[in-house]
Design a protein around this motif. Structure first.
Motif, short mmCIF file in Angstrom:
data_model
loop_
_atom_site.label_atom_id
_atom_site.label_comp_id
_atom_site.label_asym_id
_atom_site.label_seq_id
_atom_site.Cartn_x
_atom_site.Cartn_y
_atom_site.Cartn_z
N LEU A 127 0.92 -1.14 0.05
CA LEU A 127 0.02 -0.08 -0.01
C LEU A 127 0.69 1.35 -0.06
CD1 LEU A 127 -2.84 -1.04 2.28
CD2 LEU A 127 -2.72 -0.99 -0.10
N ARG A 128 2.11 1.14 0.32
CA ARG A 128 3.06 2.26 0.11
C ARG A 128 2.96 2.68 -1.45
NH1 ARG A 128 8.51 1.12 3.41
NH2 ARG A 128 8.74 3.31 2.89
N ARG A 129 2.60 1.76 -2.39
CA ARG A 129 2.59 2.21 -3.73
C ARG A 129 1.12 2.82 -4.23
NH1 ARG A 129 7.13 3.61 -5.82
NH2 ARG A 129 6.72 2.68 -7.98
N ALA A 130 0.19 2.80 -3.08
CA ALA A 130 -1.13 3.26 -3.39
C ALA A 130 -1.37 4.89 -3.01
CB ALA A 130 -2.21 2.30 -2.66
N LEU A 161 -9.37 -2.08 7.98
CA LEU A 161 -8.50 -3.36 8.59
C LEU A 161 -9.18 -3.77 9.84
CD1 LEU A 161 -4.93 -2.40 7.82
CD2 LEU A 161 -6.06 -4.42 6.72
N THR A 162 -10.56 -3.32 9.82
CA THR A 162 -11.18 -3.57 11.28
C THR A 162 -11.29 -4.90 11.57
OG1 THR A 162 -12.39 -1.74 10.88
CG2 THR A 162 -13.34 -3.15 12.59
N ARG A 163 -11.16 -5.52 12.91
CA ARG A 163 -11.42 -6.98 13.12
C ARG A 163 -10.42 -7.97 12.54
NH1 ARG A 163 -16.24 -4.51 13.33
NH2 ARG A 163 -16.76 -5.04 11.24
N ASN A 164 -8.97 -7.57 12.60
CA ASN A 164 -8.34 -8.49 12.05
C ASN A 164 -7.26 -8.86 13.41
OD1 ASN A 164 -7.90 -9.23 8.97
ND2 ASN A 164 -8.81 -7.01 9.27
N ALA A 165 -6.04 -9.04 13.12
CA ALA A 165 -5.15 -9.45 14.45
C ALA A 165 -3.91 -8.53 14.01
CB ALA A 165 -4.73 -10.92 14.35
N VAL A 166 -4.07 -7.14 13.50
CA VAL A 166 -2.90 -6.68 13.22
C VAL A 166 -2.15 -6.27 14.42
CG1 VAL A 166 -2.04 -4.70 11.79
CG2 VAL A 166 -3.98 -5.98 10.92
N ALA A 167 -0.97 -6.41 14.50
CA ALA A 167 -0.09 -5.99 15.77
C ALA A 167 0.83 -5.02 15.47
CB ALA A 167 0.35 -7.40 16.41
N GLY A 168 1.36 -4.64 16.79
CA GLY A 168 2.51 -3.25 16.49
C GLY A 168 1.91 -2.09 16.33
N SER A 169 2.73 -1.04 15.94
CA SER A 169 2.37 0.34 15.86
C SER A 169 1.88 0.62 14.26
CB SER A 169 3.64 1.14 16.32
OG SER A 169 4.60 1.06 15.46
N VAL A 170 0.99 1.62 14.40
CA VAL A 170 0.64 2.16 12.81
C VAL A 170 1.96 2.67 12.30
CG1 VAL A 170 -1.04 3.51 11.67
CG2 VAL A 170 -1.41 2.70 13.84
N PRO A 171 2.26 2.01 10.95
CA PRO A 171 3.66 2.37 10.16
C PRO A 171 3.47 3.92 9.95
CG PRO A 171 2.21 1.01 8.94
CD PRO A 171 1.55 1.15 10.21
N GLN A 172 4.51 4.47 10.00
CA GLN A 172 4.62 5.85 9.42
C GLN A 172 4.19 6.35 8.25
OE1 GLN A 172 5.24 8.50 11.46
NE2 GLN A 172 5.33 7.05 13.28
N TRP A 173 4.80 5.23 7.12
CA TRP A 173 4.36 5.55 5.78
C TRP A 173 2.91 5.84 5.47
CZ3 TRP A 173 1.03 1.79 4.00
CH2 TRP A 173 0.95 0.51 4.41
N LEU A 174 2.02 5.00 6.43
CA LEU A 174 0.66 5.29 6.19
C LEU A 174 -0.02 6.64 6.52
CD1 LEU A 174 -1.99 3.63 5.74
CD2 LEU A 174 -2.23 3.03 7.89
N CYS A 175 0.95 7.34 7.28
CA CYS A 175 0.51 8.87 7.83
C CYS A 175 0.74 9.71 6.65
CB CYS A 175 0.81 9.23 8.97
SG CYS A 175 2.83 9.55 8.93
N HIS A 200 -0.07 9.06 3.62
CA HIS A 200 -0.93 9.13 2.45
C HIS A 200 -1.88 10.45 2.39
CE1 HIS A 200 0.36 4.99 1.68
NE2 HIS A 200 -0.44 4.88 0.68
N SER A 201 -1.55 11.24 1.58
CA SER A 201 -2.28 12.46 1.70
C SER A 201 -3.78 12.57 1.19
CB SER A 201 -1.39 13.65 0.76
OG SER A 201 -1.19 13.21 -0.37
N ALA A 202 -3.89 11.46 0.52
CA ALA A 202 -5.35 11.37 0.03
C ALA A 202 -6.23 10.60 1.03
CB ALA A 202 -5.37 10.58 -1.57
N LEU A 203 -5.70 10.03 2.15
CA LEU A 203 -6.50 9.26 2.86
C LEU A 203 -7.55 10.15 3.66
CD1 LEU A 203 -6.14 6.20 3.67
CD2 LEU A 203 -5.06 7.04 5.68
N HIS A 204 -8.82 9.42 3.42
CA HIS A 204 -9.99 10.21 3.96
C HIS A 204 -10.38 9.42 5.23
CE1 HIS A 204 -11.53 12.53 0.28
NE2 HIS A 204 -10.07 12.96 0.74
N HIS A 205 -10.55 7.96 5.17
CA HIS A 205 -11.04 7.29 6.12
C HIS A 205 -10.27 5.88 6.30
CE1 HIS A 205 -14.43 9.12 4.13
NE2 HIS A 205 -15.14 8.98 5.26
N LEU A 206 -9.85 5.69 7.50
CA LEU A 206 -9.05 4.60 8.11
C LEU A 206 -9.46 4.22 9.29
CD1 LEU A 206 -6.33 3.38 7.84
CD2 LEU A 206 -5.12 5.15 9.20
#
Length: 359
Positions: A289-292, A300-314, A316-322
């Motif tokens: 998704l770094r290429r998106a 990603l609701t109701r998964n088992a994603v662990a750790g911190s939210v990656p910096q590359w996700l923040c 994404h200047s187009a991101l409206h809903h996370l």
């Protein structure tokens, strides 16, 4: 001649109309008609028939495929039951709407006799599904291969219209569409349906993994939904990297991740703006998704994603809903949102409920 008596609250059965052979457009929709739609093969000039939104229970005869000029037929939202007609359409057929009825059984092999067909809707409403009904089958690869103009094929159970467009799906030799109670292999020739733009196989019983998309296939595909099945494995890159694909919904399955590229820089920029991976078994953020750059909505609701939210996700200047609720995320939300490289100016919704994060 056009004969239009739609929306007049007409009741009773449709009369024999062979005395009016000059009719080319027959519009009886939005009435209260019941019983069978009579055989209209005597009306050889018919171009379009619309009997939708009535209470019809059957189609008499097998005339749909033999009507010499009929291009558009709409009988959706009635009470039609049993197997679809053995002869659904003919050489000149373009659109066939038979959805939101109570069909059960096979899609006939004669579908291959309709090379000009653009839309086939046999959607089944969820309330009409009886799991005890006999299973049906899909048409053969040879039949599908003739439908080069098909853009919409709807066969699934629906709470609303679910559109079946095409993608390869490995199901251990079984293709099961609960809407028609179908079993059988998904014909490989569906990849040849190059004009298809949307795939929706939501809320069936598909299992196995999503197949690799062959090079050059599905070049016009824009939207895909495989939500509410029993799909396992990872989402292949060959799907996500389709050039026109903007919306992917694979929520409510047993997917464990997204295929990771050997070299991220070798992946073309994705066109995807909406990706729904909720209710699966992911344990990490998909790094592809770094290429998106166009991504607007990620769930990603109701998964088992662990750790911190990656910096590359923040970034994404187009991101409206996370949507990240109900995972195992840790770390400080404030730090993630205010890091120097962050660009979340367009972010409207961020959910992190039921995670062990800190403010």
């Amino acid at each position: 001649m056009t004969y239009d008596v739609s929306g007049n609250s007409l009741d009773g059965e449709v009369p024999d109309m062979c005395g009016a052979p000059g009719i080319t457009y027959l519009f009886l929709h939005k009435n209260k008609l019941t019983g069978a739609l009579p055989d209209l093969s005597c009306m050889t000039g018919l171009y379009e028939v619309n009997v939708s939104e009535n209470g019809l229970t059957s189609l008499e005869g097998d005339w749909l495929g033999g009507s010499p000029k009929l291009q558009h037929f709409n009988a959706e939202r009635n009470q039609l039951t049993g197997a679809p007609p053995s002869s659904l359409c003919g050489t000149f057929s373009k659109t066939l709407y038979l959805g939101h009825n109570a069909w059960r059984g096979s899609v006939p092999e004669s579908i291959g006799d309709c090379p000009g067909l653009e839309v086939l809707d046999l959607t089944v409403d969820e309330a009409s599904v009886d799991d005890g009904s006999a299973a049906g089958t899909m048409p053969s690869s040879a039949a599908f291969a003739k439908l080069t103009k098909l853009t919409t094929l709807a066969l699934s159970v629906s709470l609303f219209i679910f559109l079946l467009r095409t993608i390869g799906l490995t199901t251990d030799g079984v293709f099961c569409s609960q809407g028609l109670g179908m079993e059988g292999t998904l014909p490989a020739s569906v990849f040849a349906l190059e004009k298809l733009e949307t795939l929706d196989l939501s809320h069936n019983k598909l299992s196995g993994s999503v197949s690799e998309v062959p090079a050059g296939a599905l070049s016009n595909l824009r939207k895909i939904s495989l939500a509410g099945n029993q799909i396992t494995g990872v989402v292949p890159l060959s799907l996500l990297t389709l050039q026109k694909l903007t919306s992917v919904d694979v929520s409510d399955n047993m997917i464990t991740g997204v295929e990771e590229p050997a070299v991220l820089a070798d992946v073309d920029w994705l066109a995807i703006d909406t990706l729904n991976l909720a209710d699966n078994q992911l344990t990490a953020f998909p790094t592809v998704l770094r290429r998106a750059a166009a991504l607007k909505t990620l769930d990603l609701t109701r998964n088992a994603v662990a750790g911190s939210v990656p910096q590359w996700l923040c970034q994404h200047s187009a991101l409206h809903h996370l949507y990240l609720g109900n995972n195992q995320l840790t770390g400080a939300v404030h730090e993630w949102l205010t890091v120097d490289a962050a660009d979340v100016s367009e972010l409207r919704v961020l959910t992190l409920d039921d995670n062990p994060v800190s403010v």
